[in-house]
Design an enzyme around this catalytic site. Structure first.
Site, PDB file in Angstrom:
ATOM      1  N   GLY A  57       0.811  -1.211   0.000  1.00  0.00           N
ATOM      2  CA  GLY A  57       0.000   0.000   0.000  1.00  0.00           C
ATOM      3  C   GLY A  57       0.848   1.267   0.000  1.00  0.00           C
ATOM      4  O   GLY A  57       0.523   2.245  -0.672  1.00  0.00           O
ATOM      5  N   THR A  58       1.935   1.251   0.743  1.00  0.00           N
ATOM      6  CA  THR A  58       2.777   2.454   0.839  1.00  0.00           C
ATOM      7  C   THR A  58       3.315   2.833  -0.537  1.00  0.00           C
ATOM      8  O   THR A  58       3.272   4.010  -0.930  1.00  0.00           O
ATOM      9  CB  THR A  58       3.944   2.205   1.818  1.00  0.00           C
ATOM     10  OG1 THR A  58       3.393   1.866   3.097  1.00  0.00           O
ATOM     11  CG2 THR A  58       4.835   3.421   1.947  1.00  0.00           C
ATOM     12  N   ASN A 144      -7.866   4.036   8.931  1.00  0.00           N
ATOM     13  CA  ASN A 144      -7.254   2.907   9.623  1.00  0.00           C
ATOM     14  C   ASN A 144      -7.255   3.042  11.139  1.00  0.00           C
ATOM     15  O   ASN A 144      -7.058   2.069  11.839  1.00  0.00           O
ATOM     16  CB  ASN A 144      -5.806   2.734   9.141  1.00  0.00           C
ATOM     17  CG  ASN A 144      -5.036   4.028   9.203  1.00  0.00           C
ATOM     18  OD1 ASN A 144      -5.387   4.999   8.547  1.00  0.00           O
ATOM     19  ND2 ASN A 144      -3.998   4.077  10.010  1.00  0.00           N
ATOM     20  N   GLN A 172      -7.576  -0.214   3.808  1.00  0.00           N
ATOM     21  CA  GLN A 172      -8.403  -0.762   4.893  1.00  0.00           C
ATOM     22  C   GLN A 172      -9.774  -1.209   4.407  1.00  0.00           C
ATOM     23  O   GLN A 172     -10.447  -1.984   5.083  1.00  0.00           O
ATOM     24  CB  GLN A 172      -8.594   0.300   5.984  1.00  0.00           C
ATOM     25  CG  GLN A 172      -7.329   0.635   6.738  1.00  0.00           C
ATOM     26  CD  GLN A 172      -6.964  -0.419   7.776  1.00  0.00           C
ATOM     27  OE1 GLN A 172      -7.819  -1.168   8.248  1.00  0.00           O
ATOM     28  NE2 GLN A 172      -5.696  -0.486   8.125  1.00  0.00           N
ATOM     29  N   GLY A 191      -1.882  -6.389   0.217  1.00  0.00           N
ATOM     30  CA  GLY A 191      -2.131  -7.812   0.462  1.00  0.00           C
ATOM     31  C   GLY A 191      -2.414  -8.163   1.906  1.00  0.00           C
ATOM     32  O   GLY A 191      -3.339  -8.921   2.206  1.00  0.00           O
ATOM     33  N   HIS A 192      -1.631  -7.593   2.834  1.00  0.00           N
ATOM     34  CA  HIS A 192      -1.733  -8.096   4.207  1.00  0.00           C
ATOM     35  C   HIS A 192      -2.981  -7.647   4.948  1.00  0.00           C
ATOM     36  O   HIS A 192      -3.252  -8.113   6.042  1.00  0.00           O
ATOM     37  CB  HIS A 192      -0.453  -7.796   5.000  1.00  0.00           C
ATOM     38  CG  HIS A 192      -0.171  -6.363   5.289  1.00  0.00           C
ATOM     39  ND1 HIS A 192      -0.315  -5.813   6.527  1.00  0.00           N
ATOM     40  CD2 HIS A 192       0.276  -5.361   4.489  1.00  0.00           C
ATOM     41  CE1 HIS A 192       0.046  -4.535   6.494  1.00  0.00           C
ATOM     42  NE2 HIS A 192       0.403  -4.237   5.269  1.00  0.00           N
ATOM     43  N   THR A 228      11.259  -6.883 -11.133  1.00  0.00           N
ATOM     44  CA  THR A 228      10.778  -8.252 -11.350  1.00  0.00           C
ATOM     45  C   THR A 228       9.548  -8.514 -10.490  1.00  0.00           C
ATOM     46  O   THR A 228       9.548  -8.206  -9.296  1.00  0.00           O
ATOM     47  CB  THR A 228      11.902  -9.258 -10.994  1.00  0.00           C
ATOM     48  OG1 THR A 228      13.007  -8.985 -11.855  1.00  0.00           O
ATOM     49  CG2 THR A 228      11.435 -10.693 -11.178  1.00  0.00           C
ATOM     50  N   CYS A 316       2.095   1.790  11.975  1.00  0.00           N
ATOM     51  CA  CYS A 316       3.258   2.377  11.328  1.00  0.00           C
ATOM     52  C   CYS A 316       3.882   3.491  12.170  1.00  0.00           C
ATOM     53  O   CYS A 316       5.063   3.749  12.054  1.00  0.00           O
ATOM     54  CB  CYS A 316       2.855   2.904   9.958  1.00  0.00           C
ATOM     55  SG  CYS A 316       1.727   1.796   9.119  1.00  0.00           S
TER      56      CYS A 316
HETATM   57  N1  PLP Z   1      -2.838   2.929   3.983  1.00  0.00           N
HETATM   58  C1  PLP Z   1      -3.528   2.501   5.040  1.00  0.00           C
HETATM   59  C2  PLP Z   1      -4.875   3.082   5.312  1.00  0.00           C
HETATM   60  C3  PLP Z   1      -3.000   1.519   5.895  1.00  0.00           C
HETATM   61  O1  PLP Z   1      -3.693   1.115   6.958  1.00  0.00           O
HETATM   62  C4  PLP Z   1      -1.710   0.993   5.610  1.00  0.00           C
HETATM   63  C5  PLP Z   1      -1.072  -0.010   6.480  1.00  0.00           C
HETATM   64  O2  PLP Z   1      -1.439  -0.235   7.591  1.00  0.00           O
HETATM   65  C6  PLP Z   1      -1.035   1.466   4.462  1.00  0.00           C
HETATM   66  C7  PLP Z   1      -1.625   2.428   3.677  1.00  0.00           C
HETATM   67  C8  PLP Z   1       0.308   0.941   4.096  1.00  0.00           C
HETATM   68  O3  PLP Z   1       0.192  -0.289   3.424  1.00  0.00           O
HETATM   69  P1  PLP Z   1       1.439  -1.302   3.394  1.00  0.00           P
HETATM   70  O4  PLP Z   1       1.622  -1.769   4.815  1.00  0.00           O
HETATM   71  O5  PLP Z   1       1.019  -2.414   2.481  1.00  0.00           O
HETATM   72  O6  PLP Z   1       2.613  -0.558   2.889  1.00  0.00           O
END
Ligand code: PLP
Length: 375
Positions: A57-58, A144, A172, A191-192, A228, A316
């Site tokens: 996501g980041t 989140n 989320q 994914g997670h 890749t 985070c």
């Molecule tokens: N955006 C939101 C709303 C999230 O809750 C998170 C991770 O907790 C992220 C982005 C970041 O995603 P990733 O952990 O896959 O980098």
């Protein structure tokens, strides 16, 4: 991880082949990636060609925010405004701040109300005033920390009306809500959060929308994201997306009831507990609570010692003793913000987990209150 995701990923881990190679093993791996892409696209209501795989996501958020800004600004130097909701995850917040600090973006934070809902009237005001100067708008689908969901259809319609691209962080929301990615121009998923592996995600990017890549190299993923492809992680991600879509209605109804029960029991058993976020439009698995006179960190550590793991905000930024920017944007007093915890429930959560929390929490809150609130 969901068992379906573990099975799909482990099967692929022992296979040979780089999806970009032309030989048989490469073509086999490519087939796995393309079938995964189709599965994820179908769940999100877009076509497979709209999906760009990323490391999570980041990366998807960074790619959207910086990539869209740079491409739109290069096409028309007047487009320097970036409108972003004040409650974004750091994966959006920080690239937006970066554009303001290091490039020439004029950042405008969009206010939310006390429940964390975007002030759509204020967004409209900003859109109406010189839409030609706006590079992009970014509003997360669901928050989140407090779980509040936004009126994405209304927000998307407004942005479309003014010809401004809209990015949404749906990390989320996927697997919890009906996420129709075709309503926005760009969307980040991970994914997670759906029972897949860490370290994989996707940017859903409407074709035809120009975006400047962050990574340059082999030209994979429409030249938007070189590198890749991680076929095992992508296979696990797709399996998790499919599984979480298949049982979404039943699972989220069960988790929602469990969460509501948790909130009701905690607020009736312990004095001075307030629930935060939108009580109606929210993610089913989040209970965000403030405990009068407590330091959230003390509560978190005492609960952890009792075998109950919860979070002070976004994982985070956990460990950094600062009130959450989300809670401050909702108008919360900083000391109250520091007394708050997020309890998250998922597909494996049971009533016995809530019982266990209720056994431990009254004693934990009493101890934390003796130690006093956060300063
Ligand atoms: N955006 C939101 C709303 C999230 O809750 C998170 C991770 O907790 C992220 C982005 C970041 O995603 P990733 O952990 O896959 O980098």
């Amino acid at each position: 991880m969901r068992p379906e995701a573990v099975a799909a990923m482990t099967a692929e881990l022992t296979a040979v082949g780089n999806p970009s190679s032309l030989h048989s093993s490469g073509r086999r791996a490519r087939r796995v990636v393309e079938e995964s892409r189709e599965s994820i696209a179908a769940v999100l209501g877009v076509s497979a060609g709209d999906i760009v795989f990323t490391s999570g996501g980041t990366e998807a958020d960074n790619l959207a925010v910086k990539g869209l800004y740079r491409a739109r600004r290069a096409a028309d130097p007047r487009r320097t405004r970036v409108l972003a909701s004040a409650v974004e995850h750091h994966a959006v917040l920080d690239p937006v701040e970066h554009l303001g600090a290091v490039e020439d973006a004029e950042v405008q934070w969009l206010e939310v109300d006390h429940l964390g809902r975007l002030r759509v009237d204020l967004l409209e005001k900003q859109l109406v005033s010189d839409p030609g100067s706006i590079a992009l708008v970014t509003v997360m689908w669901a928050n989140n920390e407090v779980g509040t969901t936004q009126s994405m259809a209304e927000i998307a319609a407004l942005c479309a009306e003014h010809g401004v691209p809209l990015h949404s962080d749906a990390v989320q929301a996927l697997g919890q809500l009906d996420v129709d990615a075709s309503t926005v121009d760009s969307l980040a998923v991970s994914g997670h959060k759906v029972g897949g592996p860490h370290g994989v995600g996707a940017l859903v990017l409407r074709r035809g929308l120009a975006l400047e890549p962050l990574l340059h190299g082999g030209g994979q993923e429409r030249d938007v994201r070189s590198g890749t492809l991680d076929a095992p992680a992508i296979a696990g991600f797709a399996a998790a997306v499919l599984a979480s879509d298949a049982d979404r209605a039943k699972r989220t109804a069960r988790v929602r009831l469990l969460r509501d029960d948790l909130v009701a029991r905690v607020t009736t058993t312990i004095d001075g507990v307030t629930r935060n976020g939108d009580p109606v439009d929210n993610l089913p698995g989040i209970a965000h609570l403030s405990f009068d006179g407590c330091a959230g960190d003390a509560l978190l550590l005492l609960l952890d010692a009792a075998g109950i793991e919860c979070s002070r905000g976004s994982a985070c930024s956990a460990g950094v003793p600062r009130p959450s920017h989300v809670l401050l944007a909702m108008g919360m007093d900083p000391v109250v913000a520091m007394s708050s915890l997020r309890f998250s429930l998922g597909h494996t959560s049971q009533e016995s987990d809530v019982d266990r929390l209720l056994e431990a929490l009254p004693g934990v809150v009493a101890r934390a209150r003796r130690a006093g609130p956060a300063r």
